[in-house]
Design a protein around this motif. Structure first.
Motif, short mmCIF file in Angstrom:
data_model
loop_
_atom_site.label_atom_id
_atom_site.label_comp_id
_atom_site.label_asym_id
_atom_site.label_seq_id
_atom_site.Cartn_x
_atom_site.Cartn_y
_atom_site.Cartn_z
N LEU A 25 -13.92 -7.70 2.30
CA LEU A 25 -13.31 -6.50 3.08
C LEU A 25 -14.08 -5.62 3.51
O LEU A 25 -15.26 -5.28 2.96
N SER A 26 -13.65 -4.59 4.44
CA SER A 26 -14.29 -3.52 4.76
C SER A 26 -14.66 -2.45 3.67
O SER A 26 -13.68 -2.61 2.94
N ARG A 27 -15.27 -1.35 3.89
CA ARG A 27 -15.30 -0.54 2.81
C ARG A 27 -14.05 0.15 2.56
O ARG A 27 -13.68 0.47 1.33
N GLY A 28 -13.65 0.55 3.73
CA GLY A 28 -12.20 1.27 3.60
C GLY A 28 -11.14 0.68 2.89
O GLY A 28 -10.33 0.83 2.03
N GLU A 29 -11.05 -0.71 3.18
CA GLU A 29 -10.03 -1.76 2.73
C GLU A 29 -10.35 -1.81 1.22
O GLU A 29 -9.34 -2.06 0.52
N LYS A 30 -11.60 -2.03 0.74
CA LYS A 30 -11.81 -2.15 -0.56
C LYS A 30 -11.54 -1.04 -1.12
O LYS A 30 -11.12 -1.04 -2.61
N GLN A 31 -11.60 0.44 -0.77
CA GLN A 31 -11.49 1.47 -1.44
C GLN A 31 -9.81 1.64 -1.69
O GLN A 31 -9.18 1.75 -2.81
N ARG A 32 -9.26 0.92 -0.58
CA ARG A 32 -7.45 0.96 -0.61
C ARG A 32 -7.02 -0.18 -1.79
O ARG A 32 -6.19 0.21 -2.39
N LEU A 33 -7.95 -1.21 -1.72
CA LEU A 33 -7.60 -2.16 -2.78
C LEU A 33 -7.61 -1.74 -4.36
O LEU A 33 -6.93 -1.83 -5.22
N VAL A 34 -8.91 -0.92 -4.55
CA VAL A 34 -9.11 -0.55 -5.58
C VAL A 34 -8.21 0.55 -6.04
O VAL A 34 -7.45 0.50 -7.32
N ILE A 35 -7.69 1.29 -5.17
CA ILE A 35 -6.65 2.33 -5.36
C ILE A 35 -5.15 1.68 -5.78
O ILE A 35 -4.55 1.90 -6.82
N ALA A 36 -5.02 0.60 -5.02
CA ALA A 36 -3.73 -0.41 -5.32
C ALA A 36 -3.82 -0.94 -6.80
O ALA A 36 -2.89 -0.86 -7.59
N ALA A 37 -5.01 -1.40 -7.10
CA ALA A 37 -5.09 -2.07 -8.31
C ALA A 37 -5.01 -0.90 -9.42
O ALA A 37 -4.71 -1.30 -10.58
N ILE A 38 -5.54 0.19 -9.16
CA ILE A 38 -5.32 1.34 -10.19
C ILE A 38 -3.82 1.86 -10.40
O ILE A 38 -3.54 2.06 -11.54
N LEU A 39 -3.26 2.20 -9.06
CA LEU A 39 -1.89 2.36 -9.07
C LEU A 39 -0.78 1.45 -9.79
O LEU A 39 0.02 2.00 -10.15
N VAL A 40 -1.03 0.18 -9.89
CA VAL A 40 -0.28 -0.48 -10.31
C VAL A 40 -0.22 -0.62 -12.06
O VAL A 40 0.74 -0.88 -12.58
N ASN A 41 -0.97 0.58 -12.61
CA ASN A 41 -0.99 1.11 -13.90
C ASN A 41 0.08 1.92 -14.10
O ASN A 41 0.30 2.65 -15.23
N GLY A 42 0.29 2.72 -13.10
CA GLY A 42 1.14 3.88 -12.95
C GLY A 42 0.49 5.08 -13.57
O GLY A 42 1.16 5.81 -14.31
N PRO A 43 -0.70 5.20 -13.05
CA PRO A 43 -1.13 6.58 -13.52
C PRO A 43 -0.84 7.79 -12.71
O PRO A 43 -0.46 7.60 -11.68
N GLY A 44 -0.71 8.96 -13.36
CA GLY A 44 -0.26 10.15 -12.98
C GLY A 44 -1.41 11.10 -12.12
O GLY A 44 -1.18 12.08 -11.45
N PHE A 45 -2.41 10.52 -12.40
CA PHE A 45 -3.57 11.36 -11.82
C PHE A 45 -4.71 10.29 -11.20
O PHE A 45 -5.02 9.28 -11.77
N LEU A 46 -5.25 10.78 -10.27
CA LEU A 46 -6.25 10.08 -9.38
C LEU A 46 -7.63 10.68 -9.32
O LEU A 46 -7.69 11.90 -8.81
N LEU A 47 -8.86 10.22 -9.61
CA LEU A 47 -10.09 10.97 -9.59
C LEU A 47 -10.64 9.95 -8.39
O LEU A 47 -11.08 8.83 -8.69
N LEU A 48 -11.46 10.58 -7.49
CA LEU A 48 -12.24 9.89 -6.53
C LEU A 48 -13.63 10.34 -6.43
O LEU A 48 -13.38 11.52 -6.08
N ASP A 49 -14.36 9.57 -6.59
CA ASP A 49 -16.06 10.08 -6.51
C ASP A 49 -16.45 9.81 -5.19
O ASP A 49 -16.86 8.73 -4.66
#
Lengths: 229, 247
Positions: A146-170
């Motif tokens: 995937l493109s870098r932007g798609e990879k980031q969105r995918l990782v965010i999706a994989a993170i959000l599936v756990n239902g966290p209430g907070f996101l940290l992006l470096d």
């Protein structure tokens, strides 16, 4: 804002946190900050000012040498990384290090399946997230292609599936063109509207001016400014 | 960690002597002696003992298990521990287990001794020993990238746990699947780096000329000759002694 778990205080709280690496002179000194849900915080500062160290401490990757970090009011000293992961999502500078599976869909479902969620339920949950993040047409694609932007969105999706209430992006905007940056920031704003707290380590002034509700400035391992709306 | 003043070839000779002697020696006391000597040499060369122990901690558990298995499956008439008429630990098995454990520890300690010298100099030492340049270059690439891959593996492990996975609580049946997930980003990164590196090398005309010159040329000093000669003579004497006094 009261958390779904019934906690009304800050989502993440750092109190007099100090940290230094075994090698090198860098020290994070006496950092006290509190982060709420449904707010976007930009963490800014020059290279080496301690932004990433702060992020890693908040995500549980590093442990403070003194001071305390609390998640939903709970002390984190004895918490394992997996417990942090279910409450805080952390996006590395390089999203490739967070991609493990053979397909986009599997990337979002495998952790759930390992945690005992039935495959059908995991796929349904993943489907919703992939649609929301405009990745559903890539379900069967290989994540690393995937493109870098798609990879980031995918990782965010994989993170959000756990239902966290907070996101940290470096530094999520590194190597993204203006169009993809805008898409990423728009998505973060939408997540914030849904009640997720977001902290973004960034050098992007445009993001800070347009999206951040709060700007934390770091210098030499200290918080030198904390400006809120 | 302080850097040694010895030529890397002297260090290579020392570790070769240590690992050969520990593998060949049969007498348990000789094997233990070499184990102690390798630790002492590592400390003398400035290897950080605490770091060494920490680095070996996980491997040591593995080595203990291997040694225990070795001990259990070595039959002997002199039984030390018997459970329900099964000879669990025999004298010969115990000796074999201890020897295996010490032998592997010596090999690990030897590797840490080599870290006290710059890897570029080690490669140059190999080249001056007439090891084909391509082979020496491959060694240098491997040595250079090992810490990077170790870092990436650590990041992957962290990222995987941040997905909410408690590695300690994953059922045994699912563990293999977790390891596959864990290794995927590292393997992909290795392939990517190999591709980038080969392109960069081609761009610099690597291998375009049949002969090479080196900017860095190592010269053996008197102390290197003394260390090398002493190492060879001592290990030869040690190996001989170990055969004369078998245990």
């Amino acid at each position: 804002m009261e958390d779904a778990r019934g906690f009304g205080g800050p989502y993440v709280e750092l109190e007099n946190v100090c940290f230094s690496y075994r090698l090198g002179d860098f020290r994070l000194r006496d950092v006290s900050l509190a982060f709420d849900r449904a707010r976007i915080t930009a963490v800014v500062g020059q290279n080496g000012s301690g932004k990433t160290t702060l992020g890693k401490l908040m995500a549980g990757i590093l442990k403070p040498q003194s001071g305390e970090i609390r998640l939903l009011g709970e002390a984190t000293k004895q918490m394992g990384l997996h417990e942090f992961g279910s409450k805080i999502g952390y996006l590395f500078q390089n999203p490739e290090r967070q991609l493990f599976a053979q397909t986009v869909e599997e990337e979002v479902t495998f952790a759930q399946e390992l945690l005992g969620v039935p495959p059908d339920a995991a796929r349904e949950k993943a489907g919703g997230l992939l649609r929301a993040l405009h990745l559903d047409h890539l379900k069967k694609a290989a994540p690393l292609k995937l493109s870098r932007g798609e990879k980031q969105r995918l990782v965010i999706a994989a993170i959000l599936v756990n239902g966290p209430g907070f996101l940290l992006l470096d530094e999520p905007s590194t190597a993204l063109d203006p169009e993809r940056k805008a898409a990423l920031y728009g998505m973060l704003a939408r997540l914030c509207e849904q009640g997720i707290g977001i902290a973004v380590i960034t050098h992007d002034d445009g993001f800070v001016k347009r999206y951040a509700h709060r700007v934390v400035t770091m210098e030499g391992g200290r918080v030198v400014r904390d400006e809120k709306d | 960690m302080k850097k040694t003043k010895l030529d890397p070839r002297s260090l290579l000779v020392i570790v070769l002597c240590l690992s050969t002697a520990v593998l060949v020696a049969q007498n348990i006391y000789f094997v233990l002696g070499i184990g102690a000597a390798s630790f002492a040499i590592a400390l003398a060369f400035g290897v950080d003992f605490i770091r060494l122990v920490k680095r070996f901690r996980r491997i040591v558990y593995l080595l203990l298990v291997i040694s225990l298995v070795q001990s259990i499956f070595t039959p002997d008439t002199n039984v030390l521990i018997r459970v329900f008429s099964v000879n669990l630990v025999t004298e010969k098995g115990l000796l074999m287990g201890v020897k295996t454990f010490v032998r592997m520890l010596v090999i690990l300690t030897s590797a840490s001794i080599m870290t006290t010298v710059n890897y570029r100099e080690t490669v140059q030492g190999l080249v001056q020993w007439k090891v084909p340049y391509l082979l020496a270059f491959m060694v240098s690439v491997a040595l250079r990238f090992l810490p990077i891959f170790a870092g990436e593996l650590k990041d992957s492990l962290t990222a995987l746990q941040l997905r909410g996975i408690d590695l300690k609580k994953i059922p045994f049946g699912k563990k293999l699947r977790v390891y596959v997930y864990l290794l995927t980003p590292v393997v992909m990164s290795v392939l990517k780096r190999a591709q980038t590196l080969s392109m960069a090398m081609e761009a610099r005309a690597f291998g375009a000329y049949p002969s090479r010159v080196s900017y860095l040329v190592l010269k053996l000093k008197a102390r290197d000759y003394i260390v090398q000669l002493t190492s060879v003579l001592l290990s030869a004497a040690y190996i001989t002694g170990s055969f004369v006094l078998p245990l």
